[in-house]
Enzyme design. Structure first.
Site, mmCIF file in Angstrom:
data_model
loop_
_atom_site.group_PDB
_atom_site.id
_atom_site.type_symbol
_atom_site.label_atom_id
_atom_site.label_comp_id
_atom_site.label_asym_id
_atom_site.label_seq_id
_atom_site.Cartn_x
_atom_site.Cartn_y
_atom_site.Cartn_z
ATOM 1 N N PRO A 47 0.813 -1.221 0.000
ATOM 2 C CG PRO A 47 -0.966 -1.619 1.451
ATOM 3 C CD PRO A 47 0.335 -2.203 0.970
ATOM 4 C CB CYS A 48 1.298 3.760 -2.624
ATOM 5 S SG CYS A 48 -0.356 4.305 -3.120
ATOM 6 C CD GLN A 49 -3.202 3.700 0.416
ATOM 7 O OE1 GLN A 49 -2.322 2.852 0.572
ATOM 8 N NE2 GLN A 49 -4.316 3.447 -0.251
ATOM 9 C CG PHE A 52 6.221 5.394 0.943
ATOM 10 C CD1 PHE A 52 7.437 5.675 1.550
ATOM 11 C CD2 PHE A 52 5.772 4.088 0.940
ATOM 12 C CE1 PHE A 52 8.186 4.673 2.128
ATOM 13 C CE2 PHE A 52 6.520 3.071 1.518
ATOM 14 C CZ PHE A 52 7.726 3.370 2.124
#
Length: 384
Positions: free
Chosen positions: A92-94, A96
């Site tokens: 999950p990129c949230q 960063f």
């Protein structure tokens, strides 16, 4: 054939040999779709913690995607996870994302650890990790390098723009590739297939080649991929055949419709709304004289779209208004802008499907990463 299906098929490689593929944090399976488009990769296992995303994955690739949290799954030694040649996935990129105000302490920034642990467990020789560009140069990036190298991997990484590879969207993503038996820098990043004609206006006139481009084409545009669609019908997912099943409208309030109509030209945004119809403009926007120019913006017909996020159906979240119709883009339009072919099946409510579309790795971009990985695997076979 849909506008997005043709280029995905055109990127197909030889159908043999076939390598075993695992997809972690799989979502709807955009990453897997890009890898399997060539017939060179066989998906054997996948996991996602969202049941609707897992259902979508299984509807398109088989019944091998399980629903669960990878941090809880890994300690279960009894769970049968098949061996694989390649592990792909986007933690999950949230953690960063610049949109996350708590990103410095977000625990999702550590989900690369179970990713690499599973790579070891299935004895994969190659992994591909995808995330937002902000991961590159971060503390976590340095930790990933150290851990992967200690496991015997050679590494390469870069950020790529999806538009450079045939996706009608300016979407930047970071990729980290690890390979046990070769240096991935020899093949990564992949050669671009498309270019920004605005930056190189004489490119096609001289019929020349810019270094790094192979059979180059101009960036694909919004018109290229959604221009053939009729006006949407209804406000819910329906039983019509694709592409019309996901081509439905929202039911805007009178105020929202008046705001759409006040900025009728492509490329307009909230600042144009403030100028042309201040009486229709939210007070918070009137007070905020600076900021992003994409909010409440219309797409341009002859440019790629902006990044398609999970709430593309809300114009207040970004440049998601149709270039000329008085509405936000539909789920089908968003899926096409992500390069999903119309034949791809999505499961769940319209909110869940929107999440799957916005979170996905664009399949056309994934297919170019698959070319790189396939080249590495073939080089090993030749060396043997």
């Amino acid at each position: 054939m849909t506008p997005t299906a043709a280029p995905l098929k055109a990127m197909a490689l030889s159908t043999s040999p076939q390598f075993r593929l695992i997809d972690l944090f799989a979502g709807a399976g955009g990453f897997t779709l890009g890898f399997t488009a060539s017939g060179s990769f066989q998906p054997v296992w996948a996991v996602d913690n969202n049941q609707y995303a897992a259902a979508t994955y299984n509807a398109n690739f088989g019944s091998h995607c399980i629903t669960g949290d990878i941090t809880h799954i890994l300690p279960d030694s009894a769970l049968d996870i098949p061996p694989a040649d390649v592990v792909i996935g986007g933690p999950p990129c949230q953690g960063f994302s610049l949109l996350n105000k708590n990103r410095e302490t977000d625990p999702r920034k550590q989900l690369w650890r179970p990713f690499l642990a599973l790579v070891q467990r299935v004895k994969a020789d190659i992994f591909v990790m995808e995330n937002v560009p902000q991961i590159l140069g971060s503390i976590e990036h340095e930790e990933i390098i150290q851990e992967a190298e200690s496991l015997g991997f050679n590494l390469a990484w870069d950020k790529l723009c999806a538009a450079d590879f045939g996706v009608a969207q300016i979407r930047w993503r970071a990729f980290i590739i690890g390979c046990r038996f070769a240096d991935p820098k020899s093949v990564f990043p992949p050669v671009k297939t498309h270019y920004n004609a605005d930056s190189y206006p004489l490119f096609s006139f001289f019929n020349s080649h810019k270094p790094g481009l192979v059979t180059p084409q101009p960036w694909r545009t919004v018109r290229d991929v959604i221009g053939d669609l009729p006006p949407p019908v209804g406000t819910e997912i329906n039983q019509l055949p694709p592409p019309l099943d996901l081509h439905f409208n929202r039911q805007p309030s009178d105020l929202s419709l008046a705001r759409y109509q006040a900025i009728p030209q492509e490329g307009m945004n909230r600042f144009d709304l403030q100028l042309l119809a201040p009486e229709l403009t939210p007070q918070c926007w009137l007070r905020k004289k600076t900021g992003g120019t994409d909010l409440f913006g219309r797409l341009w017909w002859d440019k790629p779209a902006v990044t398609i996020r999970t709430e593309f159906f809300k114009p207040e979240k970004g440049r998601y208004l149709h270039p000329e119709q008085h509405r936000p883009i539909t789920h089908r339009e968003a899926a096409r802008l992500q390069s999903f072919p119309d034949r791809f099946r999505f499961c769940g409510s319209k909110i869940e499907v929107a999440k799957q579309i916005g979170n996905a790795v664009p399949p056309l971009l994934a297919a170019k990463i698959a070319d790189v990985v396939y080249g590495l695997l073939l080089s090993r076979a030749i060396d043997k």
